[in-house]
Design an enzyme around this catalytic site. Structure first.
Site, PDB file in Angstrom:
ATOM      1  N   TRP A 180     -43.807  68.806  27.406  1.00 47.66           N
ATOM      2  CA  TRP A 180     -42.612  68.179  27.968  1.00 47.66           C
ATOM      3  C   TRP A 180     -42.330  68.831  29.316  1.00 47.66           C
ATOM      4  O   TRP A 180     -42.309  70.059  29.425  1.00 47.66           O
ATOM      5  CB  TRP A 180     -41.386  68.343  27.053  1.00 47.66           C
ATOM      6  CG  TRP A 180     -40.157  67.851  27.768  1.00 47.66           C
ATOM      7  CD1 TRP A 180     -39.829  66.545  28.007  1.00 47.66           C
ATOM      8  CD2 TRP A 180     -39.146  68.651  28.397  1.00 47.66           C
ATOM      9  NE1 TRP A 180     -38.672  66.493  28.756  1.00 47.66           N
ATOM     10  CE2 TRP A 180     -38.233  67.768  29.015  1.00 47.66           C
ATOM     11  CE3 TRP A 180     -38.939  70.040  28.520  1.00 47.66           C
ATOM     12  CZ2 TRP A 180     -37.120  68.210  29.726  1.00 47.66           C
ATOM     13  CZ3 TRP A 180     -37.827  70.478  29.230  1.00 47.66           C
ATOM     14  CH2 TRP A 180     -36.934  69.567  29.819  1.00 47.66           C
ATOM     15  N   GLU A 221     -44.311  64.321  25.401  1.00 42.95           N
ATOM     16  CA  GLU A 221     -42.930  63.977  25.038  1.00 42.95           C
ATOM     17  C   GLU A 221     -42.199  63.390  26.236  1.00 42.95           C
ATOM     18  O   GLU A 221     -42.018  64.048  27.256  1.00 42.95           O
ATOM     19  CB  GLU A 221     -42.214  65.246  24.554  1.00 42.95           C
ATOM     20  CG  GLU A 221     -40.747  65.019  24.206  1.00 42.95           C
ATOM     21  CD  GLU A 221     -40.030  66.304  23.768  1.00 42.95           C
ATOM     22  OE1 GLU A 221     -40.640  67.389  23.793  1.00 42.95           O
ATOM     23  OE2 GLU A 221     -38.842  66.202  23.423  1.00 42.95           O
ATOM     24  N   LYS A 223     -38.887  61.259  28.166  1.00 42.22           N
ATOM     25  CA  LYS A 223     -37.438  61.409  28.224  1.00 42.22           C
ATOM     26  C   LYS A 223     -36.879  60.368  29.181  1.00 42.22           C
ATOM     27  O   LYS A 223     -37.538  59.997  30.144  1.00 42.22           O
ATOM     28  CB  LYS A 223     -37.140  62.815  28.733  1.00 42.22           C
ATOM     29  CG  LYS A 223     -35.703  63.224  28.633  1.00 42.22           C
ATOM     30  CD  LYS A 223     -35.588  64.728  28.771  1.00 42.22           C
ATOM     31  CE  LYS A 223     -34.144  65.133  28.638  1.00 42.22           C
ATOM     32  NZ  LYS A 223     -33.981  66.577  28.559  1.00 42.22           N
ATOM     33  N   ASP A 254     -38.782  62.101  20.757  1.00 40.49           N
ATOM     34  CA  ASP A 254     -37.586  62.905  20.501  1.00 40.49           C
ATOM     35  C   ASP A 254     -36.429  61.920  20.437  1.00 40.49           C
ATOM     36  O   ASP A 254     -36.182  61.178  21.405  1.00 40.49           O
ATOM     37  CB  ASP A 254     -37.413  63.921  21.641  1.00 40.49           C
ATOM     38  CG  ASP A 254     -36.186  64.806  21.488  1.00 40.49           C
ATOM     39  OD1 ASP A 254     -35.109  64.270  21.150  1.00 40.49           O
ATOM     40  OD2 ASP A 254     -36.276  66.018  21.746  1.00 40.49           O
ATOM     41  N   HIS A 257     -34.025  61.186  23.304  1.00 39.40           N
ATOM     42  CA  HIS A 257     -34.580  60.892  24.621  1.00 39.40           C
ATOM     43  C   HIS A 257     -34.667  59.419  24.977  1.00 39.40           C
ATOM     44  O   HIS A 257     -35.495  59.024  25.789  1.00 39.40           O
ATOM     45  CB  HIS A 257     -35.972  61.517  24.744  1.00 39.40           C
ATOM     46  CG  HIS A 257     -35.928  63.004  24.852  1.00 39.40           C
ATOM     47  ND1 HIS A 257     -37.013  63.765  25.155  1.00 39.40           N
ATOM     48  CD2 HIS A 257     -34.893  63.874  24.723  1.00 39.40           C
ATOM     49  CE1 HIS A 257     -36.676  65.049  25.194  1.00 39.40           C
ATOM     50  NE2 HIS A 257     -35.395  65.134  24.921  1.00 39.40           N
ATOM     51  N   HIS A 281     -39.593  64.903  17.464  1.00 37.92           N
ATOM     52  CA  HIS A 281     -38.593  65.962  17.601  1.00 37.92           C
ATOM     53  C   HIS A 281     -37.321  65.374  17.040  1.00 37.92           C
ATOM     54  O   HIS A 281     -36.821  64.374  17.561  1.00 37.92           O
ATOM     55  CB  HIS A 281     -38.351  66.318  19.079  1.00 37.92           C
ATOM     56  CG  HIS A 281     -39.202  67.440  19.554  1.00 37.92           C
ATOM     57  ND1 HIS A 281     -39.057  67.992  20.803  1.00 37.92           N
ATOM     58  CD2 HIS A 281     -40.206  68.125  18.933  1.00 37.92           C
ATOM     59  CE1 HIS A 281     -39.939  68.978  20.937  1.00 37.92           C
ATOM     60  NE2 HIS A 281     -40.653  69.067  19.840  1.00 37.92           N
ATOM     61  N   ASP A 289     -28.122  63.373  25.638  1.00 36.22           N
ATOM     62  CA  ASP A 289     -29.154  64.180  24.970  1.00 36.22           C
ATOM     63  C   ASP A 289     -28.635  65.603  24.763  1.00 36.22           C
ATOM     64  O   ASP A 289     -29.106  66.553  25.362  1.00 36.22           O
ATOM     65  CB  ASP A 289     -30.403  64.175  25.859  1.00 36.22           C
ATOM     66  CG  ASP A 289     -31.525  65.033  25.318  1.00 36.22           C
ATOM     67  OD1 ASP A 289     -31.677  65.090  24.089  1.00 36.22           O
ATOM     68  OD2 ASP A 289     -32.239  65.649  26.119  1.00 36.22           O
ATOM     69  N   ASP A 291     -28.486  67.566  22.067  1.00 34.26           N
ATOM     70  CA  ASP A 291     -29.155  68.454  21.110  1.00 34.26           C
ATOM     71  C   ASP A 291     -28.202  69.150  20.146  1.00 34.26           C
ATOM     72  O   ASP A 291     -28.269  70.360  19.941  1.00 34.26           O
ATOM     73  CB  ASP A 291     -30.050  69.469  21.846  1.00 34.26           C
ATOM     74  CG  ASP A 291     -31.270  68.789  22.464  1.00 34.26           C
ATOM     75  OD1 ASP A 291     -32.170  68.417  21.700  1.00 34.26           O
ATOM     76  OD2 ASP A 291     -31.293  68.607  23.698  1.00 34.26           O
ATOM     77  N   ASP A 320     -35.525  70.007  16.923  1.00 30.90           N
ATOM     78  CA  ASP A 320     -35.275  70.404  18.322  1.00 30.90           C
ATOM     79  C   ASP A 320     -33.790  70.250  18.635  1.00 30.90           C
ATOM     80  O   ASP A 320     -33.343  69.175  19.015  1.00 30.90           O
ATOM     81  CB  ASP A 320     -36.131  69.535  19.264  1.00 30.90           C
ATOM     82  CG  ASP A 320     -35.923  69.913  20.728  1.00 30.90           C
ATOM     83  OD1 ASP A 320     -35.368  70.997  20.999  1.00 30.90           O
ATOM     84  OD2 ASP A 320     -36.303  69.106  21.608  1.00 30.90           O
TER      85      ASP A 320
HETATM   86  C1  RNT Z   1     -36.057  68.614  26.291  1.00 33.00           C
HETATM   87  C2  RNT Z   1     -37.053  68.372  25.216  1.00 33.00           C
HETATM   88  C3  RNT Z   1     -37.875  69.558  24.833  1.00 33.00           C
HETATM   89  C4  RNT Z   1     -37.049  70.811  24.713  1.00 33.00           C
HETATM   90  C5  RNT Z   1     -37.789  71.981  24.145  1.00 33.00           C
HETATM   91  C6  RNT Z   1     -37.053  73.263  24.369  1.00 33.00           C
HETATM   92  O1  RNT Z   1     -35.214  67.578  26.495  1.00 33.00           O
HETATM   93  O2  RNT Z   1     -36.441  67.819  24.110  1.00 33.00           O
HETATM   94  O3  RNT Z   1     -38.559  69.269  23.662  1.00 33.00           O
HETATM   95  O4  RNT Z   1     -35.901  70.604  23.960  1.00 33.00           O
HETATM   96  O5  RNT Z   1     -39.062  72.010  24.632  1.00 33.00           O
HETATM   97 ZN    ZN Z   2     -37.656  67.589  22.359  1.00 29.58          ZN
END
Ligand code: RNT
Ligand code: ZN
Length: 411
Positions: A180, A221, A223, A254, A257, A281, A289, A291, A320
């Site tokens: 990523w 990955e 986004k 993810d 994302h 993820h 986003d 988290d 994640d």
């Molecule tokens: C960031 C991604 C990535 C990170 C990690 C820390 O938006 O989701 O996966 O969260 O690599």
């Molecule tokens: Zn991620």
């Protein structure tokens, strides 16, 4: 408790579901637990602060500050999570023991202590090159217009492949390496193609090294945006989906994302008609986003249903999230356990019956069964599962965390 489980078991039998089989299957689903919840994505390189358009918010005390603290905290968290799992490391968690190395010079020896940690606990290790929180990632990494910067990050990623190969060889289980990058633009770009063409070329160069494809599974990955990269990310979904398909590597989705109404649950079965496996993820985004810690919400339940219907061997699961507003061990425990509850919910779902109703267009019955199912006593099955796995049920979980917190005051 036993009585409650017996009556729950009967309730599920009445809709044609076997709770014993569900618990057996749940116990066998490995989740790659991210190390970075424990220290707010700081890592062990010393002076770096978090960049790359991701952000940890909150000032709850107690983040891990050293490898020893992080390992102790991971142990504590693992003790609160049923089942046998994996650990997901970032390159920024290298342990230098007095001999620091820059990211392009990272080598297996910098992760020796992690391998020992994993081996002693029977954990597999997954890996992530770290393309953020570094002076050379200020503008862009693999898509940079500066060829020296690009070369640096290509070298970093190649080094990480070798480290993942070492993990797999030492621990006897393949290692997922997830790429990523934070590259993107705050404002509407004048050129959308150039950076992506450079990213494509960088990835080609990375993949051109020889590595054991049975040991290292490389994923990309995507986004949709990051903080300060609101208008454009180089590694978009279409870019990586096509890149992964053409180059026979994995696509990692993810669920934080995508545009807010896009559903990763919907993407999983589509991806799996064209590739053998997909990586995930799992996180929770709140308006952006963000988290947040995973909770047992509808989004996670739907994702879990697709995983179970696809077959758990086809979906590579990792968590994640990073929340600094609560106890970090609790964050891990709540997040991973919630994902497991969603998987249990999916394992207790009468998929065949529901599918038949859909195929026969009996939509009224389908709707009713779904609603009936929602109130079945899943909590009693979850408690039984925790007891069988010898971990704390939800009751008393907070006390366990609070006790550890009291013994490990960090100021
Ligand atoms: C960031 C991604 C990535 C990170 C990690 C820390 O938006 O989701 O996966 O969260 O690599
Ligand atoms: Zn991620």
């Amino acid at each position: 408790m036993n009585e409650r489980y017996i009556s729950a078991k009967d309730a599920y039998v009445s809709i044609g579901v076997d709770t014993e089989a569900a618990m057996r299957e749940l116990a066998a689903i490995p989740i790659s637990i991210h190390c970075w919840q424990g220290d707010d994505v700081t890592g062990f390189e010393g002076d770096s602060h978090l960049t790359g358009g991701i952000q940890v918010t909150g000032n709850y005390p107690g983040r891990a500050r050293t490898p020893e603290e992080l390992m102790a905290d991971i142990d504590m968290a693992l003790g609160l999570i049923p089942g046998r799992h994996r650990l997901n490391l970032h390159a920024s968690y290298a342990i230098f023991q007095g001999h620091p190395a820059d990211r392009d010079e990272l080598a297996p020896r910098h992760f020796k202590l992690w391998v020992e940690f994993a081996r002693q606990r029977g954990l597999g290790l997954d890996f992530n090159p770290t393309f953020f929180s570094h002076p050379k990632s200020q503008h862009a990494t693999l898509s940079s217009e500066d060829s020296d910067i690009r070369a640096f990050w290509i070298k970093h990623c190649r080094a990480c492949i070798k480290i993942a190969e070492y993990f797999a060889a030492e621990l006897g289980t393949p290692s997922l390496l997830d790429i990523w990058i934070p590259d993107g633009f705050k404002e509407i770009p004048a050129d959308r193609t150039g950076p992506r063409a450079r990213l494509k070329d960088s990835l080609d160069q990375i993949l051109s090294i020889s590595y054991d494809k049975t040991k290292v599974l490389i994923a990309v990955e995507s986004k949709v945006f990051g903080i300060g990269m609101e208008s454009y990310t180089v590694g978009s979904h279409e870019f990586y989906m096509n890149y992964a398909a053409k180059n026979n590597i994995l696509c990692l989705l993810d669920n934080g994302h995508y545009h807010p109404t896009e559903s990763v649950a919907d993407k999983i079965p589509s991806m799996l008609l064209f590739s053998d496996k997909v990586a995930l993820h799992v996180t929770r985004s709140v308006r952006w986003d963000s988290d947040h810690v995973i909770l047992l919400n509808d989004e996670i339940k739907e994702i879990a249903r697709e995983i179970i219907q696809a077959g758990t061997d086809r979906v590579i699961l990792a968590t994640d999230f990073f929340d600094a507003s609560v106890n970090r061990i609790a964050a891990w425990a709540i997040g991973v356990r919630s994902l497991q509850k969603a998987l249990l919910n999916a394992l207790l779902t009468p998929h065949d019956r529901l599918r038949r109703m859909q195929d026969e267009r009996r939509f009224t019955e389908l709707l009713m069964l779904e609603e009936e199912f929602k109130l079945l006593p899943i909590g009693d099955v979850w408690n039984r599962f925790c007891a069988e796995q010898k971990v704390q049920t939800d009751q008393g979980l907070y006390d366990r965390v609070a006790e550890y917190e009291k013994l490990n005051v960090r100021v």
